[in-house]
Design an enzyme around this catalytic site. Structure first.
Site, short mmCIF file in Angstrom:
data_model
loop_
_atom_site.label_atom_id
_atom_site.label_comp_id
_atom_site.label_asym_id
_atom_site.label_seq_id
_atom_site.Cartn_x
_atom_site.Cartn_y
_atom_site.Cartn_z
N TYR A 285 15.72 -27.84 -28.85
CA TYR A 285 15.82 -26.87 -29.94
C TYR A 285 16.03 -27.63 -31.24
CZ TYR A 285 17.69 -23.03 -32.81
OH TYR A 285 17.92 -22.10 -33.79
N LYS B 89 25.90 -29.92 -38.06
CA LYS B 89 27.15 -29.61 -37.34
C LYS B 89 28.33 -30.46 -37.82
CE LYS B 89 24.81 -27.09 -33.81
NZ LYS B 89 23.46 -27.28 -33.31
N ASP C 89 16.42 -35.81 -33.78
CA ASP C 89 17.23 -34.66 -34.18
C ASP C 89 18.61 -34.85 -33.56
OD1 ASP C 89 18.54 -32.33 -34.63
OD2 ASP C 89 16.98 -31.01 -33.84
#
Ligand SMILES: *Cc1c(COP(=O)(O)O)cnc(C)c1O
Length: 439
Positions: A145, A268, A240
């Protein structure tokens, strides 16, 4: 019995105001079929709902809260920053400070651009890759994702895996057609794919430690194959690390596995609980981003002073020099996580419940499966009913986990030995409940 009366009423009302009652799908608890606790506040390793229930929190806001909730240093820094104004839309020293701090642990990043979400970071990194290579196609891996931008909303793990929506309506066919997907951890498949399409590929984007189909680790040598193929075909390798950054190790997966990507996406943790993400990499690539170069990307609130402050305070704690002879912060996190994963494995075995427990630094995950899990197909084959039973028992016992086994679980520096013991005691009941449900 857990009392969630107020949360249930709040959820019913929220459903009249927000799609499904939430601002991000997984929060709805749809996949585990219970009411999501509405959160009142959080402190350290604990999170509290509006019904007055206390939980040990392993969601950590889906990763960012690595030093625990409302850490005194982070709160003090934010309070002081708020007094100075919450946004200027102009350059500040804070942005350079956070940039420098990130670069000390990510030497592959020579120039960095701050944005507001992981979605923005990956989307912008792809635009840059397409801009510098003059190619349109990208390669992503099934179950990885990378946020919800059109190009990347193709065969994308967790929320989507949980909800069984393989692609989203609204993604133009033409856009999706430029995204080529390959199974994760299959060196032969990606080698074949690149042999056929490599010269049209702008970038290979990957979660170097995959955390959105449950936690799936890269096989030995797999990331090196991606590195080699990207170089061979003139494509960029984009790591990522929005989730695994600062978690797989302080320097992320690239430090843990010794592979240097061309571009890195962070998110994050980098914002310490405020909306920050970033993309960065080699100077000559990043200097193609506007206004240094022609690849356009901008943001009204990018580099926001409160967000930079929370990120800086968090990363300072995470990267602080340990006292002589003491392990550093990341090492302590890893050891705590190890205690929990070893405990979970032993308890599941004792209960006769086959599980696969994975760990990378302060990230961990558990699959109710008797077979090895190394890609989306093997992850998806895990027993979802067993997870529901286990999850609900854990919640009843005051353990707050992500409501899906396709999500990663996170340790924080605030978790105490007592928390871990309480968690293992709850897990024992959870595995017993799973074993009973199978009889
Ligand atoms: C969370 C996540 C994103 C998206 O970040 P948002 O801030 O939710 O947009 C992208 N990539 C990975 C690997 C993630 O875990």
């Amino acid at each position: 019995m857990l009392n969630l009366t107020k949360s249930a009423a709040a959820f019913a009302e929220a459903k009249t105001l927000l799609p499904g009652g939430v601002n991000s799908p997984v929060r709805s608890y749809r996949s585990v079929g219970c009411t999501p606790p509405f959160i009142d506040h959080a402190k350290g390793s604990k999170i509290y709902d509006i019904d007055g229930n206390e939980y040990i929190d392993y969601v950590g806001s889906w990763g960012p809260m690595v030093v625990g909730h409302a850490h005194p240093q982070v709160v003090a820094a934010l309070q002081a920053a708020a007094e100075r104004g919450t946004s200027y839309g102009a350059p500040t020293l804070l942005e350079s400070e956070l940039a420098r701090l990130v670069m000390t642990v990510y030497p592959s990043i020579e120039v960095i651009r701050m944005v507001n979400s992981g979605t923005e970071a990956t989307m912008s990194a792809l635009r840059l890759a397409r801009g510098v290579t003059g190619r349109d196609k990208i390669v992503k891996f099934i179950g990885c994702y990378h946020g919800h931008s059109d190009s990347l909303l193709v065969k994308a793990g967790s929320g989507l895996a949980t909800f069984g929506v393989p692609d989203s309506p609204g993604v133009p066919k033409g856009t999706a057609a430029d995204t080529i997907t390959a199974p994760y951890n299959d060196a032969e498949a990606i080698t074949r794919l690149m042999a056929a399409h490599g010269h049209e590929v702008a970038a290979i984007i990957v979660e170097p430690v995959a955390g959105n189909m449950g936690l799936v680790l890269p096989k030995q040598g797999y990331l090196a194959v991606l590195r080699q193929l990207a170089t061979q075909y003139g494509a960029l390798l984009i790591f990522d690390e929005v989730m695994c950054g600062f978690r797989a190790s302080a320097g992320g997966a690239q430090a843990a596995y010794g592979i240097t990507p061309d571009l890195t996406c962070l998110g994050k943790i980098i914002g310490g609980g405020l909306p920050v993400a970033a993309y960065g990499g080699r100077r000559e690539l990043m200097n193609q981003v506007s206004p240094a170069g022609p690849v356009y990307q901008a943001g009204t609130l990018s580099g926001n002073p409160l967000a930079m402050t929370a990120g800086l305070a968090t990363l300072r704690i995470l990267t602080a020099e340990p006292a002589p002879g003491e392990p550093d912060y990341s090492r302590v996190l890893t050891l705590k996580t190890k205690k929990l994963t070893l405990g979970l494995e032993a308890l599941a075995r004792a209960a006769g419940v086959p599980v696969q427990v994975h760990q990378a630094g302060s990230m961990f995950g558990l699959f109710f499966s008797a077979q090895e899990v190394y890609d989306y197909a093997t992850s998806a084959a895990s027993d979802q009913e067993a997870f529901k039973v286990w999850f609900r028992t854990m919640l009843e016992e005051g353990i707050y986990l992500a409501p899906s086994q396709f999500e990663t679980i996170f340790m924080s520096g605030a978790h105490t030995d007592e928390d871990l013991n309480q968690t293992l005691a709850a897990a024992e009941k959870g595995f017993a409940a799973v074993a009973a449900s199978r009889q």
